[in-house]
Design an enzyme around this catalytic site. Sequence first.
Site, PDB file in Angstrom:
ATOM      1  N   GLY A  41      49.601 -27.074 -37.495  1.00 56.86           N
ATOM      2  CA  GLY A  41      50.692 -26.868 -36.542  1.00 56.86           C
ATOM      3  C   GLY A  41      50.595 -27.652 -35.242  1.00 56.86           C
ATOM      4  CD  GLU A  96      45.213 -22.609 -32.569  1.00 55.93           C
ATOM      5  OE1 GLU A  96      46.266 -23.086 -33.045  1.00 55.93           O
ATOM      6  OE2 GLU A  96      44.502 -21.799 -33.190  1.00 55.93           O
ATOM      7  CG  ASP A  97      50.054 -23.978 -33.916  1.00 48.04           C
ATOM      8  OD1 ASP A  97      49.094 -23.225 -33.623  1.00 48.04           O
ATOM      9  OD2 ASP A  97      50.579 -23.973 -35.048  1.00 48.04           O
ATOM     10  CG  ASP A 100      51.258 -14.122 -33.454  1.00 46.71           C
ATOM     11  OD1 ASP A 100      51.590 -13.219 -32.678  1.00 46.71           O
ATOM     12  OD2 ASP A 100      51.647 -14.154 -34.638  1.00 46.71           O
ATOM     13  CG  PHE A 149      57.968 -16.839 -37.269  1.00 47.74           C
ATOM     14  CD1 PHE A 149      56.597 -16.644 -37.417  1.00 47.74           C
ATOM     15  CD2 PHE A 149      58.572 -17.884 -37.944  1.00 47.74           C
ATOM     16  CE1 PHE A 149      55.849 -17.487 -38.222  1.00 47.74           C
ATOM     17  CE2 PHE A 149      57.827 -18.731 -38.757  1.00 47.74           C
ATOM     18  CZ  PHE A 149      56.469 -18.520 -38.902  1.00 47.74           C
ATOM     19  CB  VAL A 150      58.998 -20.352 -32.420  1.00 48.18           C
ATOM     20  CG1 VAL A 150      59.679 -19.464 -31.407  1.00 48.18           C
ATOM     21  CG2 VAL A 150      57.492 -20.382 -32.180  1.00 48.18           C
ATOM     22  CG  ASP A 156      54.460 -23.943 -41.465  1.00 52.13           C
ATOM     23  OD1 ASP A 156      53.788 -23.413 -40.557  1.00 52.13           O
ATOM     24  OD2 ASP A 156      54.314 -23.663 -42.671  1.00 52.13           O
ATOM     25  NE  ARG A 162      53.321 -28.139 -41.447  1.00 52.81           N
ATOM     26  CZ  ARG A 162      52.628 -27.053 -41.103  1.00 52.81           C
ATOM     27  NH1 ARG A 162      52.531 -26.700 -39.847  1.00 52.81           N
ATOM     28  NH2 ARG A 162      52.029 -26.333 -42.018  1.00 52.81           N
TER      29      ARG A 162
HETATM   30  P1  5GP Z   1      46.943 -15.716 -34.527  1.00 52.79           P
HETATM   31  O1  5GP Z   1      45.635 -15.729 -35.232  1.00 52.79           O
HETATM   32  O2  5GP Z   1      46.851 -15.947 -33.039  1.00 52.79           O
HETATM   33  O3  5GP Z   1      47.732 -14.467 -34.847  1.00 52.79           O
HETATM   34  O4  5GP Z   1      47.831 -16.832 -35.166  1.00 52.79           O
HETATM   35  C1  5GP Z   1      47.564 -18.159 -35.037  1.00 52.79           C
HETATM   36  C2  5GP Z   1      48.317 -19.003 -36.051  1.00 52.79           C
HETATM   37  O5  5GP Z   1      49.421 -18.290 -36.658  1.00 52.79           O
HETATM   38  C3  5GP Z   1      48.934 -20.178 -35.369  1.00 52.79           C
HETATM   39  O6  5GP Z   1      48.017 -21.238 -35.248  1.00 52.79           O
HETATM   40  C4  5GP Z   1      50.123 -20.484 -36.286  1.00 52.79           C
HETATM   41  O7  5GP Z   1      49.694 -21.291 -37.357  1.00 52.79           O
HETATM   42  C5  5GP Z   1      50.540 -19.131 -36.812  1.00 52.79           C
HETATM   43  N1  5GP Z   1      51.667 -18.582 -36.030  1.00 52.79           N
HETATM   44  C6  5GP Z   1      51.629 -17.578 -35.140  1.00 52.79           C
HETATM   45  N2  5GP Z   1      52.843 -17.342 -34.599  1.00 52.79           N
HETATM   46  C7  5GP Z   1      53.675 -18.244 -35.164  1.00 52.79           C
HETATM   47  C8  5GP Z   1      55.079 -18.540 -34.990  1.00 52.79           C
HETATM   48  O8  5GP Z   1      55.836 -17.931 -34.200  1.00 52.79           O
HETATM   49  N3  5GP Z   1      55.570 -19.555 -35.750  1.00 52.79           N
HETATM   50  C9  5GP Z   1      54.813 -20.260 -36.634  1.00 52.79           C
HETATM   51  N4  5GP Z   1      55.429 -21.221 -37.318  1.00 52.79           N
HETATM   52  N5  5GP Z   1      53.494 -20.028 -36.802  1.00 52.79           N
HETATM   53  C10 5GP Z   1      52.928 -19.034 -36.072  1.00 52.79           C
END
Ligand code: 5GP
Length: 174
Positions: A41, A96-97, A100, A149-150, A156, A162
Amino acid sequence: MPEFDLRFSKEQIASRIEVLAAQIDRDYAGKNLILLVVLKGSLHFASDLARKMKLDPPIDFIQLASYHDDTKSSGIVQLKKDHDMTIEDRDVLIVEDIVDTGLTLEYLRELLEARRPASVSCVSLLAKPDAHQREVALEYVGFDIKNEFVVGYGLDHAEKYRSLPFIAVLRNPV
Ligand code: 5GP
């Protein structure tokens, strides 16, 4: 046809990245910086950020998985691809992208800390403060967003969207 609710335009993203790049250049001047890009991402973000920076640091990649083609975290983080370069005594900046729940970043920080880097910090283009389940350090953030969710600009949904130049919420996921 998918419909999008725009959150950040191409121009907004580009100008925020310029600010972040300048800040990182200042903070890491004279340090032994390595950019550790979290696939997939962050690809556009990392590429634009690195090219706006003056420091020209080495770049390596790591891939983790916690999402499985849907919009909810599985809660389990897996290492899919490790980095190649040594990070011992280096100042690692994770790129990081989006942060969450924070579970991925927590896992990654623990993994990297055990490898004796000089320091570990993180820059994330997006963060969802309301979704954080962990008090995990995040040194640089592009934009805070709501718990939604974006997609776009690297992010993606089931491997689609993407390459959109903007970041948006998908109105009718297909
Ligand atoms: P976390 O472990 O912080 O919950 O999630 C991290 C990963 O979840 C991010 O690097 C991404 O790949 C995915 N992710 C979390 N939120 C989103 C979102 O709103 N959109 C997308 N496309 N991916 C997300």
